[in-house]
Motif scaffolding. Structure first.
Motif, PDB file in Angstrom:
ATOM      1  N   MET A   1       6.116   4.145   6.014  1.00 46.98           N
ATOM      2  CA  MET A   1       4.900   4.699   6.294  1.00 46.98           C
ATOM      3  C   MET A   1       5.213   6.490   6.176  1.00 46.98           C
ATOM      4  O   MET A   1       4.416   7.145   6.705  1.00 46.98           O
ATOM      5  N   LYS A   2       6.171   6.790   5.513  1.00 47.04           N
ATOM      6  CA  LYS A   2       6.768   8.212   5.330  1.00 47.04           C
ATOM      7  C   LYS A   2       5.666   9.110   4.567  1.00 47.04           C
ATOM      8  O   LYS A   2       5.451  10.314   4.676  1.00 47.04           O
ATOM      9  N   PHE A   3       4.899   8.571   3.508  1.00 44.73           N
ATOM     10  CA  PHE A   3       3.987   9.169   2.790  1.00 44.73           C
ATOM     11  C   PHE A   3       2.668   9.619   3.603  1.00 44.73           C
ATOM     12  O   PHE A   3       2.178  10.678   3.073  1.00 44.73           O
ATOM     13  N   LEU A   4       2.681   9.501   4.913  1.00 45.99           N
ATOM     14  CA  LEU A   4       1.638   9.920   5.606  1.00 45.99           C
ATOM     15  C   LEU A   4       2.066  11.193   6.165  1.00 45.99           C
ATOM     16  O   LEU A   4       1.119  12.303   6.714  1.00 45.99           O
ATOM     17  N   VAL A   5       3.254  11.662   6.204  1.00 47.62           N
ATOM     18  CA  VAL A   5       3.766  12.702   6.646  1.00 47.62           C
ATOM     19  C   VAL A   5       4.440  13.746   5.810  1.00 47.62           C
ATOM     20  O   VAL A   5       4.865  14.797   5.953  1.00 47.62           O
ATOM     21  N   ASN A   6       4.828  12.867   4.509  1.00 47.54           N
ATOM     22  CA  ASN A   6       5.673  14.043   3.629  1.00 47.54           C
ATOM     23  C   ASN A   6       4.948  13.989   2.308  1.00 47.54           C
ATOM     24  O   ASN A   6       4.406  13.116   1.775  1.00 47.54           O
ATOM     25  N   PRO A   7       4.648  15.467   1.839  1.00 46.47           N
ATOM     26  CA  PRO A   7       3.903  15.745   0.866  1.00 46.47           C
ATOM     27  C   PRO A   7       4.474  14.869  -0.630  1.00 46.47           C
ATOM     28  O   PRO A   7       3.724  14.481  -1.269  1.00 46.47           O
ATOM     29  N   GLY A   8       5.689  15.080  -0.528  1.00 41.45           N
ATOM     30  CA  GLY A   8       6.278  14.653  -1.834  1.00 41.45           C
ATOM     31  C   GLY A   8       6.149  12.886  -2.113  1.00 41.45           C
ATOM     32  O   GLY A   8       5.673  12.659  -3.015  1.00 41.45           O
ATOM     33  N   LYS A   9       6.567  12.327  -0.883  1.00 40.95           N
ATOM     34  CA  LYS A   9       5.999  10.997  -0.863  1.00 40.95           C
ATOM     35  C   LYS A   9       4.485  10.643  -1.123  1.00 40.95           C
ATOM     36  O   LYS A   9       4.254   9.773  -1.776  1.00 40.95           O
ATOM     37  N   PHE A  10       3.837  11.431  -0.518  1.00 43.84           N
ATOM     38  CA  PHE A  10       2.297  11.440  -0.568  1.00 43.84           C
ATOM     39  C   PHE A  10       1.923  11.333  -2.044  1.00 43.84           C
ATOM     40  O   PHE A  10       1.152  10.493  -2.585  1.00 43.84           O
ATOM     41  N   ASN A  11       2.538  12.372  -2.555  1.00 45.37           N
ATOM     42  CA  ASN A  11       2.073  12.453  -4.048  1.00 45.37           C
ATOM     43  C   ASN A  11       2.458  11.188  -5.072  1.00 45.37           C
ATOM     44  O   ASN A  11       1.662  10.972  -5.724  1.00 45.37           O
ATOM     45  N   GLU A  12       3.628  10.680  -4.846  1.00 44.95           N
ATOM     46  CA  GLU A  12       4.137   9.306  -5.318  1.00 44.95           C
ATOM     47  C   GLU A  12       3.090   8.359  -5.261  1.00 44.95           C
ATOM     48  O   GLU A  12       2.669   7.678  -6.181  1.00 44.95           O
ATOM     49  N   ILE A  13       2.762   8.004  -3.806  1.00 46.64           N
ATOM     50  CA  ILE A  13       1.893   6.904  -3.454  1.00 46.64           C
ATOM     51  C   ILE A  13       0.555   6.998  -4.034  1.00 46.64           C
ATOM     52  O   ILE A  13      -0.099   6.314  -4.484  1.00 46.64           O
ATOM     53  N   ALA A  14       0.171   8.510  -3.915  1.00 49.28           N
ATOM     54  CA  ALA A  14      -1.263   8.830  -4.433  1.00 49.28           C
ATOM     55  C   ALA A  14      -1.401   8.460  -5.861  1.00 49.28           C
ATOM     56  O   ALA A  14      -2.508   7.883  -6.306  1.00 49.28           O
ATOM     57  N   ASP A  15      -0.266   8.705  -6.630  1.00 52.72           N
ATOM     58  CA  ASP A  15      -0.544   8.570  -7.902  1.00 52.72           C
ATOM     59  C   ASP A  15      -0.858   7.180  -8.228  1.00 52.72           C
ATOM     60  O   ASP A  15      -1.605   6.530  -9.203  1.00 52.72           O
ATOM     61  N   TYR A  16      -0.199   6.173  -7.571  1.00 53.10           N
ATOM     62  CA  TYR A  16      -0.111   4.634  -7.682  1.00 53.10           C
ATOM     63  C   TYR A  16      -1.789   4.282  -7.307  1.00 53.10           C
ATOM     64  O   TYR A  16      -2.307   3.493  -8.048  1.00 53.10           O
ATOM     65  N   ILE A  17      -2.159   4.710  -6.112  1.00 54.27           N
ATOM     66  CA  ILE A  17      -3.258   3.905  -5.663  1.00 54.27           C
ATOM     67  C   ILE A  17      -4.530   4.749  -6.046  1.00 54.27           C
ATOM     68  O   ILE A  17      -5.563   4.281  -5.793  1.00 54.27           O
ATOM     69  N   PHE A  18      -4.466   5.683  -6.496  1.00 55.93           N
ATOM     70  CA  PHE A  18      -5.881   6.467  -6.941  1.00 55.93           C
ATOM     71  C   PHE A  18      -6.851   5.866  -7.789  1.00 55.93           C
ATOM     72  O   PHE A  18      -7.892   5.568  -7.265  1.00 55.93           O
ATOM     73  N   LYS A  19      -6.250   5.320  -8.880  1.00 56.53           N
ATOM     74  CA  LYS A  19      -7.261   4.736  -9.900  1.00 56.53           C
ATOM     75  C   LYS A  19      -7.786   3.283  -9.388  1.00 56.53           C
ATOM     76  O   LYS A  19      -8.791   3.056  -9.304  1.00 56.53           O
ATOM     77  N   PRO A  20      -6.838   2.509  -8.918  1.00 59.40           N
ATOM     78  CA  PRO A  20      -7.511   1.400  -8.224  1.00 59.40           C
ATOM     79  C   PRO A  20      -8.362   1.549  -7.229  1.00 59.40           C
ATOM     80  O   PRO A  20      -9.449   0.579  -7.080  1.00 59.40           O
ATOM     81  N   LEU A  21      -8.126   2.564  -6.373  1.00 63.47           N
ATOM     82  CA  LEU A  21      -8.912   2.851  -5.250  1.00 63.47           C
ATOM     83  C   LEU A  21     -10.372   3.073  -5.699  1.00 63.47           C
ATOM     84  O   LEU A  21     -11.502   2.570  -5.271  1.00 63.47           O
ATOM     85  N   LEU A  22     -10.455   3.992  -6.860  1.00 60.79           N
ATOM     86  CA  LEU A  22     -11.573   4.489  -7.303  1.00 60.79           C
ATOM     87  C   LEU A  22     -12.376   3.147  -7.998  1.00 60.79           C
ATOM     88  O   LEU A  22     -13.709   3.171  -7.551  1.00 60.79           O
ATOM     89  N   PHE A  23     -11.671   2.369  -8.569  1.00 62.13           N
ATOM     90  CA  PHE A  23     -12.371   1.239  -9.046  1.00 62.13           C
ATOM     91  C   PHE A  23     -12.997   0.325  -8.151  1.00 62.13           C
ATOM     92  O   PHE A  23     -14.155  -0.165  -8.293  1.00 62.13           O
ATOM     93  N   LEU A  24     -12.050   0.047  -7.127  1.00 65.71           N
ATOM     94  CA  LEU A  24     -12.523  -0.852  -6.074  1.00 65.71           C
ATOM     95  C   LEU A  24     -13.611  -0.285  -5.296  1.00 65.71           C
ATOM     96  O   LEU A  24     -14.764  -0.934  -5.101  1.00 65.71           O
ATOM     97  N   SER A  25     -13.787   1.028  -5.226  1.00 66.95           N
ATOM     98  CA  SER A  25     -14.983   1.650  -4.448  1.00 66.95           C
ATOM     99  C   SER A  25     -16.142   1.373  -5.232  1.00 66.95           C
ATOM    100  O   SER A  25     -17.355   1.202  -4.721  1.00 66.95           O
ATOM    101  N   PHE A  26     -16.027   1.532  -6.528  1.00 66.14           N
ATOM    102  CA  PHE A  26     -17.347   1.257  -7.426  1.00 66.14           C
ATOM    103  C   PHE A  26     -17.842   0.025  -7.359  1.00 66.14           C
ATOM    104  O   PHE A  26     -19.045  -0.254  -7.190  1.00 66.14           O
ATOM    105  N   ILE A  27     -16.674  -0.812  -7.410  1.00 66.12           N
ATOM    106  CA  ILE A  27     -17.276  -2.451  -7.398  1.00 66.12           C
ATOM    107  C   ILE A  27     -17.955  -2.625  -6.025  1.00 66.12           C
ATOM    108  O   ILE A  27     -18.815  -3.254  -5.911  1.00 66.12           O
ATOM    109  N   PHE A  28     -17.304  -2.124  -4.910  1.00 62.92           N
ATOM    110  CA  PHE A  28     -17.718  -2.421  -3.509  1.00 62.92           C
ATOM    111  C   PHE A  28     -19.086  -1.783  -3.515  1.00 62.92           C
ATOM    112  O   PHE A  28     -20.145  -2.236  -2.963  1.00 62.92           O
TER     113      PHE A  28
END
Lengths: 223, 232
Positions: free
Chosen positions: B1-28
């Motif tokens: 859960m370190k990506f919730l407080v660390n900007p560097g870790k957040f950037n890494e995770i965000a790159d992975y989940i941004f596109k799937p999240l956007l796609f899923l939100s359109f489907i929903f």
């Protein structure tokens, strides 16, 4: 004894400062009365309409004119360095906030408390309502002073947009206005509404030293 | 859960989940709109206007949730000196403001046919309007301080002071007699809503949450970059 001396000297200084600028306090009061005139001119001199909405007018104008003097709350002391000197004398920032709040209450809000009866005569408010008006304003004005302390300490370093301070005070004073006006308008459950007002006062009074003290410290550190 | 407080870790995770999240939100969103327009029944009293609920309720929940998370991050940032909290507050405040605005506008569109008026000075409506103005003050504060360190800490303190409004918004329908109805779903006992209406509501809520997280990721990444390059 030493501590008490510091507080006495603090208030002596506040007294001298406020008395040398007594025209500012009087200008606040004149603003209050001139706005009442403007209200009456814009509504029309019909007595029944005025006495119906008179309490609301008085409360709105009290709030507006007590936010007028917010800029003087900490800004002068902050800019000429007195705030730092008071702190170096051994008073913590939170305690300075409490002392300043009471000084604002004494020198800005109490004159309004004295001028409310005249406003009641002008606005045709019944005499039995005057007591409720004075009681509610006596409690709520200290709350307003605490809110003023919080918002003006937040905006010490804000050089661009000073009206934000007044907006902050006004948005947080909504519950105070609601309960004070309902004290005056429905007189049967007087005690419970007074208790709610006291509760709001205690909450704000507890937040005030923490929030204002932190903001004062931040602004002095980064000035 | 370190990506919730660390900007560097957040950037890494965000790159992975941004596109799937956007796609899923359109489907929903597609699924939710389908459900709310065609597959859910009309209300026996309100008729077809009940479908406004599928936009109104999720946006209201998210407006409150955004402020609650901002409060949490302000406490973290002030108490534990985690600068990511300040980045989060700066980035997310406009999103909360937009959700509140959607809630107010859809509510008044719903209020006109049902209550006969666009706006009443009801406890729930007034407290939501105050929430909107608090969001606006937070956004304006972002632009009115020269010094960044003072600005972000003052905003965090203001968010903490303003969080007294949250319980007032939530419990206003219980404490006062309001025209606005009391809570139907977010209460302790069983939700008093039929499952045929509950399904599209849940789907729309998920869609709103996903689009909100996606925009928040974009804004937080922009904020991190602008801080790195010392623009703000």
């Amino acid at each position: 004894m030493k501590f008490l001396n510091k507080i006495i000297f603090f208030y002596f200084r506040e007294y001298k400062l406020n008395m040398s600028g007594v025209q500012d306090i009087l200008t606040n009061i004149i603003f209050f009365f001139v706005s009442i005139f403007i209200f009456i001119f814009s509504i029309g001199p019909d007595k029944e309409t005025i006495s119906l909405i008179g309490v609301g007018i008085v409360w709105t104008l009290l709030l507006l004119s007590s936010t007028l003097s917010l800029r003087k709350f900490y800004q002068d002391d902050f800019e000429n360095g007195n705030l730092l000197i008071i702190h170096l004398n051994g008073l913590s920032f939170g305690f300075i906030a409490i002392l300043k709040t009471f000084s604002h209450f004494l020198f800005v809000q109490v004159p309004f408390l004295l001028s409310i009866p005249i406003a009641c005569v002008l606005l045709n408010i019944a005499n039995d309502k005057l007591f409720y008006l004075l009681t509610s304003f006596g409690i709520a004005s200290l709350t307003l002073s605490c809110l003023g302390s919080i918002s003006s300490s937040m905006n010490l370093m804000n050089q661009r947009n000073y009206l934000l301070g007044s907006v902050i005070v006004m948005i947080f004073s909504v519950p105070i206005i609601i309960f004070s006006v309902s004290i005056i308008n429905m007189e049967e459950n007087f005690n419970s509404l007074i208790n709610i007002l006291f509760g709001i006062l205690l909450i704000v009074f507890a937040i005030n030293p923490w929030a204002s003290g932190l903001c004062l410290k931040l602004s002095l550190e980064n000035n | 859960m370190k990506f919730l407080v660390n900007p560097g870790k957040f950037n890494e995770i965000a790159d992975y989940i941004f596109k799937p999240l956007l796609f899923l939100s359109f489907i929903f969103f597609a699924l939710g709109l389908l459900f709310s327009f065609y597959l859910s029944p009309d209300d026996y009293q309100q008729g077809s206007t009940v479908r406004i609920m599928y936009v109104h309720v999720p946006s209201a929940w998210l407006a409150l949730l955004t402020y609650a998370i901002m409060t949490f991050y302000s406490i973290m940032a002030l108490a534990f000196r985690i600068p990511f909290g300040f980045i989060f507050n700066t980035a997310v405040a406009p999103i909360g403001a937009v959700f509140t605005l959607i809630c107010i506008i859809s509510g008044s569109l719903w209020g006109k046919p049902m209550w006969g008026t666009w706006w009443v000075w009801d406890a729930r409506l007034t407290s939501v309007a105050i929430l909107f103005i608090i969001y606006l003050i937070i956004i304006f504060m972002n632009y009115s301080f020269e010094n960044r360190i003072v600005r972000e800490k003052v905003i965090a303190i203001f968010i903490l002071v303003g969080s007294v409004n949250l319980p007032i918004v939530k419990f206003s329908v219980d404490w006062w007699n309001t025209l606005h109805q009391p809570a139907t779903i977010s209460k302790l006992s069983k939700p008093s809503i039929d499952s045929s209406m509950m399904t599209p509501l849940i789907i729309m809520t998920l869609a709103f949450i996903m689009i909100g997280i996606a925009i928040a990721i974009l804004r937080i990444k922009t904020e991190i970059i602008s801080r790195k390059s010392n623009l703000s």
